[in-house]
Design a protein around this motif. Structure first.
Motif, PDB file in Angstrom:
ATOM      1  N   PHE A 146       5.171  -2.395   0.151  1.00 44.62           N
ATOM      2  CA  PHE A 146       5.133  -1.261   1.075  1.00 44.62           C
ATOM      3  C   PHE A 146       6.190  -1.520   2.133  1.00 44.62           C
ATOM      4  N   THR A 148       8.223  -0.144   5.594  1.00 49.59           N
ATOM      5  CA  THR A 148       8.046   0.750   6.728  1.00 49.59           C
ATOM      6  C   THR A 148       8.946   0.301   7.870  1.00 49.59           C
ATOM      7  N   GLU A 156      -1.853  -2.696  10.161  1.00 48.02           N
ATOM      8  CA  GLU A 156      -1.668  -1.374   9.551  1.00 48.02           C
ATOM      9  C   GLU A 156      -0.911  -1.478   8.229  1.00 48.02           C
ATOM     10  N   GLN A 160      -2.129  -0.600   4.290  1.00 46.70           N
ATOM     11  CA  GLN A 160      -1.385   0.286   3.391  1.00 46.70           C
ATOM     12  C   GLN A 160      -1.115  -0.382   2.040  1.00 46.70           C
TER      13      GLN A 160
END
Length: 177
Positions: A146, A148, A156, A160
């Motif tokens: 993931f 980001t 957080e 995810q």
């Protein structure tokens, strides 16, 4: 037919993957490209780090290859291939194909100057860029990634990437019934 590049799949390797590739869409022109050649061209780009437009002429035309790459990314074909390969490696290592444990880690990396996706600032590491969260199984095989903005908190991002790992378990459970 393309030359024999080090990144090419053997015919046996291709046969393992061929059932995971989508069938040609009904209607329209029949498929005229060999998917083995398309896969070899995609692997060539990924391994050699060249631009799509720099694909050697003995592969199918670069727009054709890129279209397959993009469509397979959008329809989940690449994730399906990845998951099956991981399962096959686990079974070859005398492990159960379903996961029982895993590890999550994150890394903040500086962004290239022309990145269009969101970037952020990781104050703890003093890096402006992106943060990648990686989950692996006990063999070190990648489960999910993931990416980001670097400003995303570990908690957080961890949630995810775990949600993506949980989706693996749900799909494995559905296919085993």
């Amino acid at each position: 037919m393309s030359k024999d590049y080090p990144s090419n799949l053997t015919r046996d390797q291709y046969e393992l993957l061929s059932d995971l590739l989508p069938e040609a869409k009904p209607g329209g022109r029949p498929r005229s490209v060999d998917l083995w050649e398309v896969l070899n061209a995609i692997l060539y780009v990924l391994v050699e780090g060249v631009r799509w437009r720099a694909l050697p002429a003995d592969f199918p035309a670069w727009p054709t290859v890129y279209t397959y790459f993009r469509n397979w990314r959008l329809d989940g074909t690449w994730v399906t291939i990845h998951d099956h390969l991981r399962e096959w490696v686990r079974m070859a290592q005398q492990r159960h194909r379903q996961l029982s444990e895993g590890v999550i880690d994150s890394q903040s990396v500086k962004s290239a100057a022309c990145v269009h996706e969101s970037v952020g600032y990781d104050a703890g590491k003093k890096i402006k860029g992106r943060k990648r969260f990686v989950s692996v199984d006990t063999l070190g095989l990648v489960l999910r990634v993931f990416v980001t903005a670097a400003s995303t908190p570990e908690c957080e991002g961890g949630k995810q990437v775990l949600a993506r790992v949980k989706a693996i378990g749900a799909s494995m459970h559905a296919t085993s019934q």
